[in-house]
Design an enzyme around this catalytic site. Sequence first.
Site, short mmCIF file in Angstrom:
data_model
loop_
_atom_site.label_atom_id
_atom_site.label_comp_id
_atom_site.label_asym_id
_atom_site.label_seq_id
_atom_site.Cartn_x
_atom_site.Cartn_y
_atom_site.Cartn_z
N TRP A 184 20.11 33.61 -4.23
CA TRP A 184 21.04 34.49 -3.54
C TRP A 184 20.26 35.24 -2.46
O TRP A 184 19.21 35.80 -2.74
CB TRP A 184 21.69 35.51 -4.50
N GLU A 225 24.38 31.18 -4.83
CA GLU A 225 25.37 32.25 -5.03
C GLU A 225 25.85 32.81 -3.69
O GLU A 225 25.08 33.31 -2.89
CB GLU A 225 24.73 33.37 -5.86
N LYS A 227 28.52 35.25 -1.23
CA LYS A 227 28.98 36.64 -1.23
C LYS A 227 29.87 36.89 -0.02
O LYS A 227 29.76 36.19 1.00
CB LYS A 227 27.76 37.56 -1.21
N ASP A 258 30.03 34.64 -8.48
CA ASP A 258 29.87 35.99 -9.01
C ASP A 258 31.24 36.68 -8.91
O ASP A 258 31.84 36.71 -7.83
CB ASP A 258 28.81 36.75 -8.22
N HIS A 261 32.11 38.98 -5.90
CA HIS A 261 31.75 38.58 -4.54
C HIS A 261 32.90 38.04 -3.70
O HIS A 261 32.70 37.25 -2.79
CB HIS A 261 30.62 37.54 -4.58
N HIS A 285 28.18 34.33 -12.51
CA HIS A 285 27.66 35.68 -12.73
C HIS A 285 28.87 36.50 -13.12
O HIS A 285 29.69 36.86 -12.26
CB HIS A 285 27.05 36.27 -11.45
N ASP A 293 32.00 45.42 -4.84
CA ASP A 293 31.06 44.68 -5.69
C ASP A 293 30.14 45.67 -6.41
O ASP A 293 28.94 45.72 -6.17
CB ASP A 293 30.26 43.72 -4.81
N ASP A 295 29.24 46.04 -9.58
CA ASP A 295 28.43 45.61 -10.71
C ASP A 295 28.52 46.54 -11.92
O ASP A 295 27.51 46.91 -12.50
CB ASP A 295 26.96 45.42 -10.27
N ASP A 325 25.84 39.76 -14.69
CA ASP A 325 25.22 40.45 -13.56
C ASP A 325 25.87 41.81 -13.38
O ASP A 325 26.93 41.92 -12.77
CB ASP A 325 25.36 39.60 -12.28
C1 RNT Z 1 23.97 40.42 -5.44
C2 RNT Z 1 24.06 39.27 -6.36
C3 RNT Z 1 22.80 38.94 -7.12
C4 RNT Z 1 22.10 40.16 -7.64
C5 RNT Z 1 20.97 39.87 -8.59
C6 RNT Z 1 20.09 41.05 -8.82
O1 RNT Z 1 25.18 40.82 -4.94
O2 RNT Z 1 25.12 39.44 -7.24
O3 RNT Z 1 23.09 38.04 -8.13
O4 RNT Z 1 22.98 41.02 -8.28
O5 RNT Z 1 20.27 38.77 -8.18
ZN ZN Z 2 25.28 37.99 -8.84
#
Ligand code: RNT
Ligand code: ZN
Length: 418
Positions: A184, A225, A227, A258, A261, A285, A293, A295, A325
């Site tokens: 990523w 990955e 985004k 993810d 994302h 993820h 986003d 998390d 994640d």
């Molecule tokens: C970032 C991505 C990525 C990170 C990690 C730390 O937006 O989601 O996966 O969160 O690699």
């Molecule tokens: Zn991620």
Amino acid sequence: MNNNIEEQYQLAKKEYESIGVNVEEALKKLKEIKISIHCWQGDDVKGFLFDQDLSGGISVTGNHPGRATNGEELRRDLEMALQQIPGEHKINLHAIYAETEKDIDLNEIAPEHFKKWVDWAKENNLGLDFNPTCFSHEKSEDGFTLSHKDETIRNFWIDHCKQSRKIGEYFGKELGQPSVTNIWVPDGYKDTPVDRLTPRQRLKDSLDEIFSVEIDEAYNIDTLESKLFGIGSESYVVGSHEFYMGYGLSRNKRILLDAGHYHPTEVISNKLSALSLFTSGLSLHVSRPVRWDSDHVVTLDDELNEIAKELVYNNLLENTTIGLDFFDASINRIAAWIIGTRNMQKALLKALLDPVQQLKDVEENDNYTKRLALQEELKMYPFGAVWNYFCMENDVKPGMEWLKEIEKYEESVLKERG
Ligand code: RNT
Ligand code: ZN
């Protein structure tokens, strides 16, 4: 307590059996599902290599005591979490979690810098996954890495990713199960770009260069990955969903989705069936976006249940790797791991306990009234009793009991940390 759990389980089992569900089979399947638990929840994505602030458009907020500051602490914290998570799993590492004798830069990381992790993984029956760390570094300060216009900087990140895949291969060989190495990169612009194409061309070329080194998928699986936006890359992200979907499909590399994302109302659950028709496997993820986003720790919400249902109903589990994640520093970090991972497992269990064939038949017969009634009724089925039994069978504390252990650890260990 245990007798009570057994009793409740037997009652629940009968109830599920009455709608044609094989509960023992569901528990057997659940036990086989490995979750890739991300190490970076334990230390706010800081790692051990540099003293840099977190960058790359991601952010951790909160200052709960007890952030792990070295490998020993992080592994000890992970062990505490794993004691409360039923089953055998994987730990997901980033390059910044290397343990080195002398200072090294990211283009120099090598398998030997992860030997402690591998030894520990062997002792604890764990698999390991890997990620190059293309952020929190002076060479990514202007927001670009693999798509950087400066060739020297681009090559630095290419070398870093090449080394990362070697580490994945090493994990795979040592631990007897493939490692997932996920790329990523944060590359993007805060404001509207003029040229959206050239950075994507450069990213494509960089990836081709990275993957020109063949690695056996029995040891290492590459994932990419995408985004939509990050902090400071609100207007344009080079590695968008379409970019990696095209790249992955044309080059037989895995696409990693993810949950945070995409556009705020866009969900990954609805993408799995479509992509599954054209890929040999998918990676996730699992995260929880709150308005962006963000998390947040994964909760047992509708989207989590929907992701689990898609994997179970469509038989996608075997070819999907499930990684987590999230990073929340406002609560106990070990509890965050436990809550998030157990929720992923609970969602999978809930889906595994659904009478899938019956549901499909009802739909096939165009009986949408019954479909809705049954879907809603199933939400009330006693899957919690089955979950508690699963915990007990796997020597893990059921219900809320695990929290007492973590509270004790917070008092005796976490609060003592500087
Ligand atoms: C970032 C991505 C990525 C990170 C990690 C730390 O937006 O989601 O996966 O969160 O690699
Ligand atoms: Zn991620």
